[in-house]
Motif scaffolding. Structure first.
Motif, PDB file in Angstrom:
ATOM      1  N   CYS A  33      40.237  40.754  43.031  1.00  0.00           N
ATOM      2  CA  CYS A  33      39.567  41.003  41.755  1.00  0.00           C
ATOM      3  C   CYS A  33      38.155  41.534  42.022  1.00  0.00           C
ATOM      4  O   CYS A  33      37.431  40.974  42.844  1.00  0.00           O
ATOM      5  CB  CYS A  33      39.508  39.700  40.964  1.00  0.00           C
ATOM      6  N   CYS A  67      35.600  38.514  40.647  1.00  0.00           N
ATOM      7  CA  CYS A  67      35.452  37.190  41.281  1.00  0.00           C
ATOM      8  C   CYS A  67      36.053  37.125  42.679  1.00  0.00           C
ATOM      9  O   CYS A  67      35.905  36.127  43.377  1.00  0.00           O
ATOM     10  CB  CYS A  67      36.048  36.109  40.388  1.00  0.00           C
ATOM     11  N   CYS A  85      43.779  39.408  37.277  1.00  0.00           N
ATOM     12  CA  CYS A  85      43.220  38.404  38.184  1.00  0.00           C
ATOM     13  C   CYS A  85      43.750  37.033  37.788  1.00  0.00           C
ATOM     14  O   CYS A  85      43.670  36.644  36.620  1.00  0.00           O
ATOM     15  CB  CYS A  85      41.695  38.419  38.115  1.00  0.00           C
ATOM     16  N   CYS A 120      39.998  34.731  37.011  1.00  0.00           N
ATOM     17  CA  CYS A 120      39.103  35.011  35.872  1.00  0.00           C
ATOM     18  C   CYS A 120      39.783  35.806  34.759  1.00  0.00           C
ATOM     19  O   CYS A 120      39.187  36.044  33.716  1.00  0.00           O
ATOM     20  CB  CYS A 120      37.835  35.713  36.359  1.00  0.00           C
TER      21      CYS A 120
HETATM   22 ZN   LIG Z   1      38.730  37.603  38.893  1.00  0.00          ZN
END
Ligand SMILES: [Zn+2]
Length: 334
Positions: free
Chosen positions: A28, A31, A58, A61
């Protein structure tokens, strides 16, 4: 269009794709967590770039992102070739758009259609429009009472904007050091184009006055139109849209960048629905969709949509399924 540059872009994309296909554990971009594939084989429905992209989610998140991610060099080449102002000037479509935006009718249209670019927002203070293009919005922000400046990487567009006597900086946001911080930073349909949206918001925070505001608008990946149009939803806009936000993921990323949400609403511009309809009807892989720039077709659809689809658009916005997220957030003082 420059054929050599077009070929070089294609080669870079292909090389990147080979690299990515071997890269099963994509990360991602916000994050760094694991991402999983959600939608495959999307293509560019505007300019006809001959490639396909996927959308990944993701697991942590919940941000969605375009894969393979272009490198920043590749993205710059793509913008220079296909996207920026300079390639389209003096056409019937652009003349019609210019005329409409500078007319009184436009202000009324914003009230009916939803103001996703903050063009009806009156106030005062120092305002920076990030990605201001040729400065259409800047003129309006100034008329509304703000001291407006712009940030624009594309030199052709920046030069055009300067003609109106507005101060335009050509620095990347991460290197931009203003003499004085701003009261407002506008990210109108900008953040979804970023390879580092969290970094972008951190830099916006850095150049804002304590208590200053960021005004954001970007597509809502949970829009009902996305379900209706599937891969043809205009706002996938691969490869230029890198991140695909929901109200929740946009709120989360803003809070991580030390902003507090002051106002959040959804809008569904008739123009976006008109574009999704045109793309659904006419888009073909590897071919530019010229009908998107047909002023008569677009104008007819806009009027039809506003009259016939009004209840669906209104209801969608209220149910959290609007096409565009509009968020005002305030920099939290340290
Ligand atoms: Zn993420």
């Amino acid at each position: 269009m420059d054929e050599v540059l077009k070929k070089s872009i294609k080669a870079t994309i292909e090389a990147n794709r080979v690299k990515i296909s071997a890269w099963n554990d994509s990360k991602c971009i916000v994050c760094g967590s694991k991402v999983t594939v959600e939608l495959q084989n999307l293509f560019d429905t505007r300019f006809g770039i001959e490639e396909v992209w996927d959308i990944y989610l993701c697991e942590d998140c919940e941000i969605k992102q375009t894969v393979p991610l272009p490198s920043s060099k590749e993205l710059k080449d793509l913008y220079e070739t296909y996207y920026n102002f300079g390639g389209e000037k003096g056409t019937i479509y652009t003349s019609f758009r210019e005329y409409f935006i500078s007319s009184v009718l436009y202000r009324f249209w914003l009230i009916a259609d939803g103001d996703i670019s903050y063009h009806n927002q009156k106030g005062h203070g120092r305002l920076l429009d990030v990605g201001c293009n040729e400065g259409r919005g800047l003129k309006i922000y100034q008329q509304n009472g703000y001291t407006a400046e712009g940030l624009e990487l594309n030199e052709t567009a920046a030069a055009e904007a300067r003609k109106a006597g507005v101060r335009i900086y050509a620095d990347p946001l991460e290197e931009f050091k203003p003499e004085k911080v701003y009261d407002v930073v506008v990210l109108s349909n900008v953040i979804e184009h970023s390879l580092d949206p969290k970094g972008m918001l951190n830099h916006v925070n850095r150049i804002l006055e304590p208590g200053g505001q960021v005004w954001i608008s970007c597509p809502n990946v949970y829009s009902w139109q996305r379900l209706v149009f599937g891969k043809y939803w205009i706002n996938w806009h691969v490869p230029f849209h890198i991140v695909h936000f929901s109200q929740k993921t946009l709120t989360n990323i803003l809070e991580k960048a030390r902003f507090e949400i002051q106002e959040i609403r959804q809008e569904s511009p008739a123009l976006w629905l008109a574009h999704s309809i045109i793309v659904r009807l006419f888009a073909q892989f590897g071919r530019p969709t010229k009908q998107l720039r047909n002023p008569f077709l677009v104008a007819a659809l806009l009027i039809l949509i506003r009259i016939l689809f009004f209840p669906f658009l209104w209801l969608g916005n209220r149910m959290g399924r609007g096409d565009c997220l509009v968020v005002v957030a305030r920099k939290v003082p340290k």
